[in-house]
Design a protein around this motif. Structure first.
Motif, PDB file in Angstrom:
ATOM      1  N   THR A  91       0.844  -1.184   0.000  1.00  0.00           N
ATOM      2  CA  THR A  91       0.000   0.000   0.000  1.00  0.00           C
ATOM      3  C   THR A  91       0.888   1.246   0.000  1.00  0.00           C
ATOM      4  OG1 THR A  91      -0.089   0.234   2.411  1.00  0.00           O
ATOM      5  CG2 THR A  91      -1.668  -1.291   1.396  1.00  0.00           C
ATOM      6  N   LYS A  92       0.258   2.399   0.095  1.00  0.00           N
ATOM      7  CA  LYS A  92       1.025   3.633   0.177  1.00  0.00           C
ATOM      8  C   LYS A  92       1.791   3.736   1.497  1.00  0.00           C
ATOM      9  CE  LYS A  92      -1.641   6.605  -2.944  1.00  0.00           C
ATOM     10  NZ  LYS A  92      -2.330   7.905  -3.085  1.00  0.00           N
ATOM     11  N   ASN A  93       1.404   2.931   2.491  1.00  0.00           N
ATOM     12  CA  ASN A  93       2.056   2.975   3.802  1.00  0.00           C
ATOM     13  C   ASN A  93       3.334   2.145   3.867  1.00  0.00           C
ATOM     14  OD1 ASN A  93       0.006   4.625   4.885  1.00  0.00           O
ATOM     15  ND2 ASN A  93      -1.283   2.854   5.286  1.00  0.00           N
ATOM     16  N   PHE A  94       3.589   1.344   2.833  1.00  0.00           N
ATOM     17  CA  PHE A  94       4.800   0.530   2.827  1.00  0.00           C
ATOM     18  C   PHE A  94       5.951   1.336   2.241  1.00  0.00           C
ATOM     19  CE2 PHE A  94       1.761  -2.735   3.553  1.00  0.00           C
ATOM     20  CZ  PHE A  94       2.441  -3.803   4.120  1.00  0.00           C
ATOM     21  N   ASN A  95       7.067   1.351   2.959  1.00  0.00           N
ATOM     22  CA  ASN A  95       8.216   2.121   2.467  1.00  0.00           C
ATOM     23  C   ASN A  95       9.515   1.326   2.495  1.00  0.00           C
ATOM     24  OD1 ASN A  95       8.759   2.014   5.182  1.00  0.00           O
ATOM     25  ND2 ASN A  95       8.399   4.198   5.574  1.00  0.00           N
ATOM     26  N   PHE A  96       9.403  -0.021   2.554  1.00  0.00           N
ATOM     27  CA  PHE A  96      10.610  -0.843   2.548  1.00  0.00           C
ATOM     28  C   PHE A  96      11.263  -0.817   1.169  1.00  0.00           C
ATOM     29  CE2 PHE A  96       7.393  -3.653   0.872  1.00  0.00           C
ATOM     30  CZ  PHE A  96       8.053  -4.449  -0.042  1.00  0.00           C
ATOM     31  N   SER A  97      12.547  -1.095   1.144  1.00  0.00           N
ATOM     32  CA  SER A  97      13.273  -1.174  -0.128  1.00  0.00           C
ATOM     33  C   SER A  97      14.425  -2.141   0.045  1.00  0.00           C
ATOM     34  CB  SER A  97      13.809   0.200  -0.547  1.00  0.00           C
ATOM     35  OG  SER A  97      14.558   0.101  -1.737  1.00  0.00           O
TER      36      SER A  97
ATOM     37  N   SER B 144     -10.585   4.605  -1.393  1.00  0.00           N
ATOM     38  CA  SER B 144     -10.369   4.425   0.047  1.00  0.00           C
ATOM     39  C   SER B 144      -9.414   3.271   0.324  1.00  0.00           C
ATOM     40  CB  SER B 144     -11.703   4.181   0.762  1.00  0.00           C
ATOM     41  OG  SER B 144     -12.366   3.050   0.224  1.00  0.00           O
ATOM     42  N   ASP B 145      -9.063   2.526  -0.714  1.00  0.00           N
ATOM     43  CA  ASP B 145      -8.135   1.416  -0.582  1.00  0.00           C
ATOM     44  C   ASP B 145      -7.263   1.372  -1.828  1.00  0.00           C
ATOM     45  OD1 ASP B 145      -7.008  -0.828   0.687  1.00  0.00           O
ATOM     46  OD2 ASP B 145      -8.312  -2.225  -0.398  1.00  0.00           O
ATOM     47  N   GLY B 146      -6.135   0.701  -1.735  1.00  0.00           N
ATOM     48  CA  GLY B 146      -5.261   0.588  -2.890  1.00  0.00           C
ATOM     49  C   GLY B 146      -4.120  -0.355  -2.600  1.00  0.00           C
ATOM     50  N   PHE B 147      -3.572  -0.947  -3.656  1.00  0.00           N
ATOM     51  CA  PHE B 147      -2.494  -1.914  -3.467  1.00  0.00           C
ATOM     52  C   PHE B 147      -1.757  -2.106  -4.786  1.00  0.00           C
ATOM     53  CE2 PHE B 147      -0.297  -5.629  -1.991  1.00  0.00           C
ATOM     54  CZ  PHE B 147      -0.397  -5.596  -0.592  1.00  0.00           C
ATOM     55  N   PHE B 148      -0.444  -2.238  -4.686  1.00  0.00           N
ATOM     56  CA  PHE B 148       0.391  -2.607  -5.828  1.00  0.00           C
ATOM     57  C   PHE B 148       0.911  -4.011  -5.531  1.00  0.00           C
ATOM     58  CE2 PHE B 148       4.695  -1.810  -8.116  1.00  0.00           C
ATOM     59  CZ  PHE B 148       4.231  -2.461  -9.248  1.00  0.00           C
ATOM     60  N   LEU B 149       0.426  -4.996  -6.282  1.00  0.00           N
ATOM     61  CA  LEU B 149       0.779  -6.388  -6.049  1.00  0.00           C
ATOM     62  C   LEU B 149       1.631  -6.880  -7.210  1.00  0.00           C
ATOM     63  CD1 LEU B 149       0.298  -8.824  -4.132  1.00  0.00           C
ATOM     64  CD2 LEU B 149      -1.669  -9.419  -5.558  1.00  0.00           C
ATOM     65  N   ARG B 150       2.856  -7.255  -6.924  1.00  0.00           N
ATOM     66  CA  ARG B 150       3.739  -7.708  -7.990  1.00  0.00           C
ATOM     67  C   ARG B 150       4.439  -8.996  -7.581  1.00  0.00           C
ATOM     68  NH1 ARG B 150       8.336  -3.338  -9.144  1.00  0.00           N
ATOM     69  NH2 ARG B 150       8.505  -4.805 -10.875  1.00  0.00           N
ATOM     70  N   ALA B 151       4.467  -9.943  -8.515  1.00  0.00           N
ATOM     71  CA  ALA B 151       5.034 -11.255  -8.238  1.00  0.00           C
ATOM     72  C   ALA B 151       6.541 -11.184  -8.017  1.00  0.00           C
ATOM     73  CB  ALA B 151       4.714 -12.208  -9.385  1.00  0.00           C
ATOM     74  N   GLU B 152       7.214 -10.315  -8.755  1.00  0.00           N
ATOM     75  CA  GLU B 152       8.679 -10.270  -8.751  1.00  0.00           C
ATOM     76  C   GLU B 152       9.262 -10.003  -7.370  1.00  0.00           C
ATOM     77  OE1 GLU B 152      12.260  -7.590 -10.795  1.00  0.00           O
ATOM     78  OE2 GLU B 152      10.230  -7.509 -11.588  1.00  0.00           O
ATOM     79  N   SER B 153       8.642  -9.107  -6.597  1.00  0.00           N
ATOM     80  CA  SER B 153       9.199  -8.725  -5.303  1.00  0.00           C
ATOM     81  C   SER B 153       8.280  -9.113  -4.142  1.00  0.00           C
ATOM     82  CB  SER B 153       9.470  -7.212  -5.272  1.00  0.00           C
ATOM     83  OG  SER B 153       8.302  -6.492  -5.625  1.00  0.00           O
TER      84      SER B 153
ATOM     85  N   LEU C  85      -8.050   1.249  -5.838  1.00  0.00           N
ATOM     86  CA  LEU C  85      -7.258   1.177  -7.064  1.00  0.00           C
ATOM     87  C   LEU C  85      -6.228   0.079  -6.858  1.00  0.00           C
ATOM     88  CD1 LEU C  85      -6.324   2.281  -9.844  1.00  0.00           C
ATOM     89  CD2 LEU C  85      -4.796   3.826  -8.586  1.00  0.00           C
ATOM     90  N   TYR C  86      -6.285  -0.948  -7.691  1.00  0.00           N
ATOM     91  CA  TYR C  86      -5.419  -2.109  -7.536  1.00  0.00           C
ATOM     92  C   TYR C  86      -4.582  -2.304  -8.799  1.00  0.00           C
ATOM     93  CZ  TYR C  86      -8.689  -2.847  -3.734  1.00  0.00           C
ATOM     94  OH  TYR C  86      -9.457  -2.680  -2.605  1.00  0.00           O
ATOM     95  N   ILE C  87      -3.275  -2.307  -8.625  1.00  0.00           N
ATOM     96  CA  ILE C  87      -2.339  -2.440  -9.725  1.00  0.00           C
ATOM     97  C   ILE C  87      -1.613  -3.773  -9.553  1.00  0.00           C
ATOM     98  CG2 ILE C  87      -0.360  -1.402 -10.905  1.00  0.00           C
ATOM     99  CD1 ILE C  87      -1.257   1.305  -9.826  1.00  0.00           C
ATOM    100  N   LEU C  88      -1.745  -4.668 -10.529  1.00  0.00           N
ATOM    101  CA  LEU C  88      -1.224  -6.024 -10.409  1.00  0.00           C
ATOM    102  C   LEU C  88      -0.221  -6.300 -11.526  1.00  0.00           C
ATOM    103  CD1 LEU C  88      -4.629  -7.923  -9.895  1.00  0.00           C
ATOM    104  CD2 LEU C  88      -3.319  -6.604  -8.215  1.00  0.00           C
ATOM    105  N   ASP C  89       0.969  -6.754 -11.135  1.00  0.00           N
ATOM    106  CA  ASP C  89       2.012  -7.050 -12.111  1.00  0.00           C
ATOM    107  C   ASP C  89       2.232  -8.552 -12.177  1.00  0.00           C
ATOM    108  OD1 ASP C  89       4.043  -6.820 -13.938  1.00  0.00           O
ATOM    109  OD2 ASP C  89       5.564  -6.220 -12.485  1.00  0.00           O
ATOM    110  N   GLU C  90       1.779  -9.174 -13.262  1.00  0.00           N
ATOM    111  CA  GLU C  90       1.918 -10.602 -13.539  1.00  0.00           C
ATOM    112  C   GLU C  90       1.469 -11.475 -12.368  1.00  0.00           C
ATOM    113  OE1 GLU C  90       5.760 -11.474 -15.122  1.00  0.00           O
ATOM    114  OE2 GLU C  90       5.612  -9.969 -16.706  1.00  0.00           O
ATOM    115  N   PRO C  91       0.236 -11.311 -11.914  1.00  0.00           N
ATOM    116  CA  PRO C  91      -0.257 -12.104 -10.777  1.00  0.00           C
ATOM    117  C   PRO C  91      -0.316 -13.598 -11.057  1.00  0.00           C
ATOM    118  CG  PRO C  91      -2.070 -10.959 -11.850  1.00  0.00           C
ATOM    119  CD  PRO C  91      -0.798 -10.404 -12.440  1.00  0.00           C
ATOM    120  N   GLU C  92      -0.393 -13.984 -12.326  1.00  0.00           N
ATOM    121  CA  GLU C  92      -0.491 -15.400 -12.671  1.00  0.00           C
ATOM    122  C   GLU C  92       0.774 -16.179 -12.344  1.00  0.00           C
ATOM    123  OE1 GLU C  92       1.363 -13.471 -16.251  1.00  0.00           O
ATOM    124  OE2 GLU C  92      -0.233 -12.981 -14.842  1.00  0.00           O
TER     125      GLU C  92
END
Length: 249
Positions: free
Chosen positions: A75-81, A103-112, A161-168
């Motif tokens: 989410t926007k609250n995650f700041n790890f790197s 009111s909600d959101g997430f960037f979900l990516r398989a790579e990381s 708003l949900y952004i998904l990078d190669e969820p399969e």
């Protein structure tokens, strides 16, 4: 096709071409970036597809980072790197937003995803009970596919708003079908998805737009996608396709 609705969370992006000093360096040297001016998003589901190395994940990552999500996911609250490998494209795109804010959101990516799961583990030590938002179990105590699916099924709450990078990459075919069922529930709850994928199952959601990258980016129908055509040809004539692949006459 209804696009650019003022009620959707993200309407489009524009590439600030006049700010780019050179199109000879990465990521601006990618053919799709060289030809990109703007990209309009569907109010419900937008797919960006293409071969490996075509630039779809680069575009998706830039959209997520420009919107305020952690480039490695969350989410926007995650700041790890763990390793800053994302491109600078986010600094050269302009987001055109609608009048509503999610009111909600997430960037979900398989790579990381492993790095994301590790960060959730660390945060749960500081804020006991955090696992409840992710299905009630440590993500590291599940298989990659189970934990990935648990986040999607439990953490996504709707109106988001949900952004998904190669969820399969982590999901079996049956789980991919369960995923589009859950997507439909979330769309019915005023959610918007932007997805980069290779999966003909995941890209089958009907109320959507599909952008296919082949040098440039263009709108295609589901049946026109190379992913659909290749998989269909293989399943309809498996023996013949295998003979071709193995060089048999």
């Amino acid at each position: 096709m209804r696009l650019l609705g003022i009620n959707q969370y993200l309407r489009s992006i524009e590439l600030k071409r006049d700010k780019i000093e050179s199109f000879s360096k990465y990521p601006f040297c990618l053919s799709v970036i060289k030809s990109l001016s703007n990209l309009n998003f569907h109010p419900k589901v937008t797919y960006i597809i293409g071969e490996n190395g075509s630039g779809k994940s680069t575009i998706l990552e830039a959209i997520a980072a420009a919107y305020g999500f952690n480039p490695e996911g969350g989410t926007k609250n995650f700041n790890f790197s763990s390793n800053d490998t994302h491109s600078e494209l986010q600094n050269y795109i302009k987001l055109i937003k609608g009048i509503k804010k999610p009111s909600d959101g997430f960037f979900l990516r398989a790579e990381s995803f492993y790095n994301f799961a590790t960060n959730v583990e660390q945060l749960n030590r500081e804020v006991p009970g955090l696992f409840a938002s992710y299905g009630g179990r440590s993500l590291h105590e599940q298989s990659h596919g189970e934990s990935f699916f648990a986040v999607f099924m439990n953490r996504f709450r709707g109106n988001g708003l949900y952004i998904l990078d190669e969820p399969e990459a982590a999901l079996s075919p049956s789980r991919q079908m369960a995923m589009i069922s859950r997507m439909h529930d979330l769309v019915e709850q005023d959610s918007q998805f932007i997805i980069a994928t290779h999966s003909p199952i995941i890209m089958a959601y009907p109320d959507s737009i599909i952008y296919e990258i082949k040098d440039e980016i263009k709108v295609v129908s589901y049946e026109e996608t190379e992913h659909y055509q290749v998989v269909k040809s293989f399943l309809n004539n498996t023996e013949g396709m295998l003979n071709i692949l193995f060089g048999k006459k």
